[in-house]
Each structure stands twice: as C-alpha cells, then as structure tokens.
Motif scaffolding. Structure first.
Motif, PDB file in Angstrom:
ATOM      1  N   LYS A  46       0.826  -1.192   0.000  1.00  0.00           N
ATOM      2  CA  LYS A  46       0.000   0.000   0.000  1.00  0.00           C
ATOM      3  C   LYS A  46       0.867   1.251   0.000  1.00  0.00           C
ATOM      4  N   LEU A  47       1.888   1.223   0.845  1.00  0.00           N
ATOM      5  CA  LEU A  47       2.788   2.370   0.933  1.00  0.00           C
ATOM      6  C   LEU A  47       3.494   2.604  -0.399  1.00  0.00           C
ATOM      7  N   GLN A  85       0.270  12.822   4.530  1.00  0.00           N
ATOM      8  CA  GLN A  85      -0.068  12.452   5.896  1.00  0.00           C
ATOM      9  C   GLN A  85      -0.308  10.947   5.987  1.00  0.00           C
ATOM     10  N   GLU A  86      -1.032  10.453   5.001  1.00  0.00           N
ATOM     11  CA  GLU A  86      -1.351   9.029   4.975  1.00  0.00           C
ATOM     12  C   GLU A  86      -0.064   8.207   4.872  1.00  0.00           C
ATOM     13  N   ASN A  87       0.851   8.666   4.042  1.00  0.00           N
ATOM     14  CA  ASN A  87       2.105   7.942   3.866  1.00  0.00           C
ATOM     15  C   ASN A  87       2.947   7.944   5.135  1.00  0.00           C
ATOM     16  N   LYS A  88       2.899   9.052   5.834  1.00  0.00           N
ATOM     17  CA  LYS A  88       3.629   9.125   7.106  1.00  0.00           C
ATOM     18  C   LYS A  88       3.092   8.053   8.054  1.00  0.00           C
ATOM     19  N   GLY A  91       4.066   4.623   6.840  1.00  0.00           N
ATOM     20  CA  GLY A  91       5.482   4.409   7.097  1.00  0.00           C
ATOM     21  C   GLY A  91       5.723   4.031   8.552  1.00  0.00           C
ATOM     22  N   ASP A  92       5.057   4.732   9.457  1.00  0.00           N
ATOM     23  CA  ASP A  92       5.194   4.429  10.886  1.00  0.00           C
ATOM     24  C   ASP A  92       4.673   3.029  11.195  1.00  0.00           C
ATOM     25  N   GLN A  98       7.680  -4.101  11.240  1.00  0.00           N
ATOM     26  CA  GLN A  98       9.019  -4.666  10.992  1.00  0.00           C
ATOM     27  C   GLN A  98       9.790  -4.857  12.294  1.00  0.00           C
ATOM     28  N   ALA A  99       9.659  -3.882  13.184  1.00  0.00           N
ATOM     29  CA  ALA A  99      10.361  -3.994  14.460  1.00  0.00           C
ATOM     30  C   ALA A  99       9.824  -5.188  15.252  1.00  0.00           C
ATOM     31  N   GLU A 100       8.512  -5.349  15.228  1.00  0.00           N
ATOM     32  CA  GLU A 100       7.915  -6.457  15.980  1.00  0.00           C
ATOM     33  C   GLU A 100       8.323  -7.802  15.369  1.00  0.00           C
ATOM     34  N   LEU A 101       8.295  -7.846  14.043  1.00  0.00           N
ATOM     35  CA  LEU A 101       8.680  -9.068  13.337  1.00  0.00           C
ATOM     36  C   LEU A 101      10.133  -9.428  13.636  1.00  0.00           C
TER      37      LEU A 101
END
Length: 426
Positions: A46-47, A85-88, A91-92, A98-101
């Motif tokens: 989506k990003l 804004q949506e992309n920000k 992205g977050d 990714q961090a959780e994975l």
RNA sequence: AGAGGAGUGGCAGAGUGGUCGAAUGCGGUGGUCUUGAAAACCAUUGUACCGCGAGGUACCGGGGGUUCGAAUCCCUCCUCCUCUGCCA
C-alpha cells in the motif's frame, strides 16, 4: 535467525524443531511471525503504491512550475497534503510491524539437526565416544588449585588484588606453559589450513547481533558504557563478523580462519562451590577455529573439525569424551553441537574444553553472509566454529593428570614450546 | 582531544533542489574481428523488498528533518584525510 521464507515453506519441520527445543508454543509463535510478515507485505504494498502516486504528482508539479503555470501548481500541491499524511502513518505502521517481526525472529532459536537427541539438560546429552586412559595418580595427588599454589605458577589472590575473582595471574612456568599451548594450537591450526587472524577483542552491537550473542545474552558480556562496546565472550564473534554483509565467490570457499584471543564472561549467577580454580573464569584464553562453507558440505566440515579437535586431545595425551548435545542443552544459534570434555583426574571430573557447532544458515542470515553460486544466484552460507582449544581447563587437566610426586611432566608435544619438560618445586 | 576538509555504484570520479538509480573512465560479463591472444568496436554490468508478469518502491556513510519534490538544504551520529596536541 531463522529464514522467513524457509519457515513458510517448511512450517511443519520448523514447528517440530522448535517443539524439540522445548518451545511447546512453537506453532503459535510461528503463526504470529507469518502473520506479521503478511501484514508487512500488505502495508508495504500500500505504501509503495502511495509513494508511486506521490512521486508522480511531484513530477507533474515540477512540470507545471517549468511551464510557469504557478496557480495550477499550487492547486496540485494542496492535494498532496493528505497523501503525505497518509504515507507518514503508513510508514510508521510499517516500521512498527518490521520492528515487531524482527523482535520475534530474534527470539526464535535455531532448529536442531535430526540427529540431536531430545532432552532438557546436560543429563540428556549423548556420549558418543570415550578415548584415552585415565591416569592412576599417586597417593598424595591434589587438584590443580593446590598444584598451582605448590609450584607457584598461577596466582588467584594476585588477580583478586589487581582486578577481582576469576582473573588469575599466570606466573613463570605457568605463563610459559600457557603460551606454549597457544602457540601449539595456532601452529597446528595453520598446518591444517586455517588462516591466523588477530582481531579486536572489543566489538560493537552489530557484531553481537550478527553471531547471536545479542539480544538475549547481553548479561553474559562485559559492556563498555562510554563507547557502547562489548568485550568478546569468544573469538567466534569477531572472526565470524568479518564476513558480515559479505557476498563471497564460490572460489573463496571454504573460509578457514583461526584466532587466539582472551575471552571475557561475566558468568552472572553461575558461580558456586563446584566451580573452583581454573574451571570457570571471567577472563580466559582460547584458540578458536571457524569455517564458512557451502550448505551442502557443512556436515562434512563439522565432522572434519571434530576430527581436528580430537587429534589435539590425542596429541596432548588427555583422556576425553565426546558428547552430542541434546536439544535442551544446545546453544541458541546452533543446529548441532559436539562438546569435548577432558578428564581432570584429581578432581575426578570431566571438563568441557571444546564445543564444535554447525549453525547452518542461522548466523549467515543475520550476517547477510552469502555467496554467488554458479548460476549467479545469491545463497546463504553455513557457518561453523569450534574451540581448538580453551586454555584453562586444558591446563587444569594437564597439571592434574601429569602430576608426579616430584613435579608435573610436560606433554611431549609441548616441550619444544615450553623449553622445559617438567614443573618442579619452586 | 582541538581546528579544517571529505564520505556517491567493484574501483576512480562528475553531479549543489525537479525526466538522477545517478555522467564519464577503469574493471567485469557476452559478442564482432582473429589460427589464438592483444588491441579496437558493439552490447551489457549495484542491492533489497513487493508482484505470475508488465512494472513499482527504497537505497548516493547511518539516523532524523525541511520541501509538492533531496545525492544536492538543515540537525545529529559514525568513519577517513590534513594540521596541532597527547601517547604504547
């Protein structure tokens, strides 16, 4: 770190492997990881699409500006705000997933080789060989912690004075004997085709992650706060991290390196009455061999490395046994490990002096250590290492097993290195 | 440690806000020519993720920010070079 694509493709094998590791919740853990990866893909997709749109709009605005259509450009600009804004947010979200994975993957140990016996503790390790004769000691034989005092060759009290418990001072013939062993081990390794390396003994965080000491074993390592560096617990860390983010050519393989380093271990909580003298230290010397090989040959290599270690023990004339570690005793990163223990006769005790492991691609996946195969495809390599050997316990066994009423006999193979053939009264 | 300079593809090296994933040279790979080689010429040549594919996205030391848009501007960290200082 387990390889995500492999997990998905061989879910049953990985689940069974982790259960063998005494992780009964393996199925849920892996399902969570796979779910997270799917989330990651969907979010990233989506990003990516949004970014493509934003890139396109930016180009259009650029074009309008060039043509001097300022008003149109301004109108287009205002439209991008929402997308931005949506992309920000996307992205977050992606970073969070990714961090959780990554965190979940870091917590999963390697899966054991099929030959690894089930079990929970060292009780369940499988003894696969016993070799050498256990010496008959004379009546007044004593453990090495008595011998070193008697002959004044290793001084724990001085170490306490200078540093603290577990940092002995080697003196005179004791120091010389240790140096002889180091040189003997290095020379042998070189003769066996290993390239000698001298590395830093302080490493950064990335190296700790690369070989698997981090994130979960940071309590075992000494940490330098000021620079955020760690004292190495084994030469495996620097020797293997040389190849972090490296793509090797097929003709570079196998990589065979050896390094002598001091090793530092905090050993928090593992101190006790059963640990005396040289049996467990905060600082000790070790010669380590590592190999980096193609996946299909790694188990041959493991065997070859075991044979090499065995030969050293034979040459030192020390009685030893080889254990195949059970699933519960296997190190976090290892698929198959053989421990070598020598018999220290005066303590009447087996002491681990080497641990030879195949990590398969577990470390390589963290290290991004690959090679280009003949089809030009990049493939993860297999990493292996083994102690060859750890010094203090070898020293303990030599001292105890070779003690005579009038001194300690030095093994034949070491005499060219020591320059003396016995350690006598001071 | 202080002052100054610099970090761009395998290497060298351009690029200071918009068709730049990035000129050019060298190297690599494939080809033409040749008995063979060299030279010359032509083509091709980074990594990762998503997608069956077409294609898309990210990456110009790391991280963050400004902007519709960043290799290019700002902040911060790291590394290297020069000078000064210190030191095994």
């Amino acid at each position: 770190m387990l390889h995500l694509a492999d997990i998905t493709a061989n879910l049953d094998i990985y689940t069974a492997g982790l259960i063998k590791r005494n992780l009964p919740q393996a199925s849920e853990l892996l399902a969570k990881v796979i779910k997270l990866d799917e989330d990651r893909k969907a979010t990233q997709h989506k990003l990516d699409n949004n970014l493509a749109e934003a890139n396109l709009m930016a180009k259009q605005i650029g074009g309008l500006m060039k043509e001097g259509k300022k008003e149109e450009a301004e109108r287009a600009k205002s439209k991008t705000a929402e997308l931005k804004q949506e992309n920000k947010a996307l992205g977050d979200k992606l970073a969070g997933i990714q961090a959780e994975l990554q965190g979940k993957l870091y917590q999963l140990p390697n899966i054991p080789h099929t030959s690894v016996p089930a079990g929970n503790s060292e009780e369940d390790n499988e003894e696969i060989k016993r070799e050498g004769e256990i010496p008959l000691l004379h009546e007044k034989a004593v453990p090495h912690w008595e011998l070193i005092r008697q002959y004044d060759i290793i001084d724990f009290d001085l170490g306490v004075k200078i540093t603290g418990a577990g940092f002995p001072v080697y003196k005179g013939r004791g120091a010389r004997l240790q140096r002889a062993l180091i040189n003997f081990f290095l020379d042998r390794a070189e003769a066996a085709g290993y390239k000698e390396m001298q590395t830093p003994i302080v490493v950064n965080e990335a190296s700790g992650y690369g070989t698997g000491q981090l994130p979960d074993k940071e309590g075992q390592m000494y940490h330098i706060d000021e620079e955020d560096l760690y004292l190495i617990p084994t030469a495996e860390v620097p020797l293997t991290n040389i190849y972090r983010d490296v793509i090797l050519n097929e003709e570079d393989l196998p990589i065979k390196n050896v390094g002598y380093t001091p090793c530092f271990r905090r050993e928090a909580g593992s101190w006790g009455a059963h640990v005396r003298g040289l049996n467990r230290l905060h600082q000790f010397d070790k010669v380590e061999i590592i190999q980096i090989v193609k996946p299909e040959t790694s188990y041959n290599t493991l065997q070859q490395m075991c044979n090499y270690v065995e030969q050293l023990l034979n040459d030192l004339n020390l009685p030893y046994r080889i254990l195949r570690l059970c699933a519960g005793d296997l190190g976090f990163t290892s698929a198959l490990t053989f421990d070598f223990e020598v018999f220290s006769a005066a303590q009447n005790k087996w002491l681990e002096v080497s641990s030879v492991s195949n990590f398969e691609n577990f470390q390589a996946n963290r290290l991004k250590l690959r090679y280009k195969n003949e089809n030009g495809q990049k493939q993860l390599l297999h990493t292996l290492n083994g102690s060859a050997l750890a010094l203090p316990r070898i020293l303990a066994a030599i001292l105890e097993n070779n003690q005579k009423e009038n001194g300690i006999a030095i093994p034949e193979v070491l005499r060219p290195y020591t320059g003396f053939d016995r350690i006598g009264e001071r």
